[in-house]
Design a protein around this motif. Sequence first.
Motif, mmCIF file in Angstrom:
data_model
loop_
_atom_site.group_PDB
_atom_site.id
_atom_site.type_symbol
_atom_site.label_atom_id
_atom_site.label_comp_id
_atom_site.label_asym_id
_atom_site.label_seq_id
_atom_site.Cartn_x
_atom_site.Cartn_y
_atom_site.Cartn_z
ATOM 1 N N VAL A 403 0.825 -1.207 0.000
ATOM 2 C CA VAL A 403 0.000 0.000 0.000
ATOM 3 C C VAL A 403 0.857 1.254 0.000
ATOM 4 N N LEU A 404 1.884 1.311 0.855
ATOM 5 C CA LEU A 404 2.729 2.503 0.924
ATOM 6 C C LEU A 404 3.448 2.746 -0.397
ATOM 7 N N ASP A 405 3.973 1.691 -1.016
ATOM 8 C CA ASP A 405 4.653 1.836 -2.311
ATOM 9 C C ASP A 405 3.686 2.321 -3.378
ATOM 10 N N GLU A 406 2.436 1.881 -3.281
ATOM 11 C CA GLU A 406 1.426 2.307 -4.245
ATOM 12 C C GLU A 406 1.218 3.820 -4.172
ATOM 13 N N GLY A 443 -13.060 -4.465 -0.569
ATOM 14 C CA GLY A 443 -13.475 -3.644 -1.697
ATOM 15 C C GLY A 443 -13.467 -2.162 -1.370
ATOM 16 N N GLY A 444 -13.969 -1.803 -0.176
ATOM 17 C CA GLY A 444 -13.982 -0.402 0.222
ATOM 18 C C GLY A 444 -12.588 0.156 0.416
ATOM 19 N N GLU A 445 -11.688 -0.658 0.979
ATOM 20 C CA GLU A 445 -10.302 -0.222 1.169
ATOM 21 C C GLU A 445 -9.588 -0.050 -0.161
ATOM 22 N N LYS A 446 -9.837 -0.957 -1.101
ATOM 23 C CA LYS A 446 -9.243 -0.815 -2.438
ATOM 24 C C LYS A 446 -9.700 0.473 -3.104
ATOM 25 N N ARG A 447 -10.989 0.790 -2.954
ATOM 26 C CA ARG A 447 -11.504 2.017 -3.554
ATOM 27 C C ARG A 447 -10.816 3.237 -2.951
ATOM 28 N N ARG A 448 -10.666 3.285 -1.628
ATOM 29 C CA ARG A 448 -10.022 4.445 -1.002
ATOM 30 C C ARG A 448 -8.562 4.539 -1.400
ATOM 31 N N LEU A 449 -7.890 3.389 -1.542
ATOM 32 C CA LEU A 449 -6.495 3.412 -1.978
ATOM 33 C C LEU A 449 -6.382 3.912 -3.406
ATOM 34 N N SER A 450 -7.286 3.502 -4.280
ATOM 35 C CA SER A 450 -7.227 3.959 -5.675
ATOM 36 C C SER A 450 -7.427 5.470 -5.759
ATOM 37 N N VAL A 451 -8.300 6.025 -4.910
ATOM 38 C CA VAL A 451 -8.479 7.479 -4.859
ATOM 39 C C VAL A 451 -7.217 8.144 -4.341
ATOM 40 N N ALA A 452 -6.627 7.571 -3.287
ATOM 41 C CA ALA A 452 -5.427 8.162 -2.684
ATOM 42 C C ALA A 452 -4.248 8.184 -3.657
ATOM 43 N N THR A 453 -4.060 7.121 -4.446
ATOM 44 C CA THR A 453 -2.925 7.088 -5.374
ATOM 45 C C THR A 453 -3.037 8.179 -6.427
ATOM 46 N N VAL A 454 -4.255 8.490 -6.834
ATOM 47 C CA VAL A 454 -4.456 9.569 -7.807
ATOM 48 C C VAL A 454 -4.213 10.932 -7.163
ATOM 49 N N LEU A 455 -4.724 11.121 -5.944
ATOM 50 C CA LEU A 455 -4.554 12.396 -5.262
ATOM 51 C C LEU A 455 -3.091 12.688 -4.954
ATOM 52 N N ALA A 456 -2.293 11.648 -4.759
ATOM 53 C CA ALA A 456 -0.877 11.839 -4.427
ATOM 54 C C ALA A 456 -0.109 12.533 -5.538
ATOM 55 N N ALA A 457 -0.630 12.491 -6.779
ATOM 56 C CA ALA A 457 0.041 13.124 -7.913
ATOM 57 C C ALA A 457 -0.367 14.591 -8.098
#
Length: 528
Positions: A403-406, A443-457
């Motif tokens: 998760v952190l690397d993502e 599923g909910g955690e995956k969704r929040r991670l996918s949002v976070a990876t985009v916001l990090a950019a």
Amino acid sequence: MPASDAASSAAGRPAAVSARGWGWRHAGRSTPAVQGLDLEISPGERVLLLGPSGAGKSTLLHALAGVLGGDDDDADESGTLLIDGAAPRGQRGRAGLMQQDPETQVVLSRLGDDVAFGAENLAVPREEIWKRVHEALDDVGLRSLAGVGLALDHPTSALSGGQKQRLALAGILAMRPGLILLDEPTANLDPAGVLEVRDAVARCLDKTGATLVVVEHRVSVWKDLVDRIVVLQPGSAAGSAGGTGTPGVLLDGPPDQVLEQARGMLMAAGVWVPGYVPATRVRTRAEEPAELLLAAQDLAVSRERARRRGFKTIPPVPVQSGITAQVRAGQALTITGPNGAGKSTFALTLAGLLAPVDGKVSAAVGLSDGAGIDPFAWKAEQLISRIGTVFQEPEHQFVTGRVLDELMFGPRHLGHGEERVDELLERLRLTHLVDANPYTLSGGEKRRLSVATVLAAHPKVLVLDEPTFGQDANTWAELASFLSELLDAGTSVVSVTHDEEFSAVLGGTELRLDPASRSGSRQEAGAA
């Protein structure tokens, strides 16, 4: 008798479920997803399984379907979990699972063949298989969708996410399992589709008497169909205040009783009890004309590619035509409409990931910053730093095993600082998962991670496809509030969603796409 033969002989009979001190730790995780679970479900019972995001609901369903682990898996299992007194892994066809991501359940290229696949593997006679296929497609609404119906040879690749959910359910219904397991079965469906799928499940249960375990965050959809609500403890810690004291279970009882006696407790645990909408941050920025960042003009969209036939080029058939919309700094654009109307296809085209069939998508100077007017022509690093896209299927975005690397991946490759990563982990409730493999998240955690990876950019425009999928009420409120803050800070948010409460929080304009527009009628965004 071999376990598989026993399962076949049990076909058509409702199944019994028994968990005694059962627990499961996913490979690579330091803590169990479920621990010390004691649960008995009688044949024919209908159970709604609730709990906050990450409480282990999907893990339990996967275990009951016999698809967890393997001989070379580093996972740990404790206690016992049985269907009709035997381990689930040895009972082929006894349970039918509809997963959170229906994309993972599409097996064959044609609609009818895909629905028939499970029944064929259970050696159901051919004439019976196709009778079941027709009944299942009718039950889930795929034969009458949008008034035109889908033929048995309709390509499964041409289905929308919501249509694939119906397809997955049809395949399960055609198997006639004794235990039906549904994991967020209506999450990506339009309001009419939600009721249609629920009613299809009800008809199947009435016909077969099968046992049902359904995971769904919104209680009101299933409350009147089930006999019982079981709420898993967050983290499966036994004996929380006010709970039953049963390990792994916070509450267990008839729906009305549970909802009446423990409404406050359920709300605190993030359960979507009927009539409850959690409080969110109120936007402070006024809705007024702002800087134009992105525009679609007379746009026609499709996921098909042009084909060659002899010396001729056959253009793609648009799923939508004549779309006009604007994306402005600090404002939200919500894309709504029934399943199959082309919402996700339009969003991907607007985000520069699909080429328009006709018309154009234009980036203003404030967004392009020297990269050119056409987002589809931008290089990858130019695109992700300007327009960040969260796909309908979160797994399509993951590129690492942690998760952190993502979260670090985007900033590192763009040369940005990583100062936002800790904030994103905290705000989106992912801090305790930094070392986890993204593919083992709920599923909910995956969704929040996918949002976070985009916001990090740090993109100026966010394009989100079903951003609230799989969220409990607490994580929903945090995500909606966070996006509201970004809007006030000047980020644009484009959302494909059926979530009316989420749309109301973000405000802005609504673009409703209707399947009838395939004939070429214009679609323009208007005030929400």
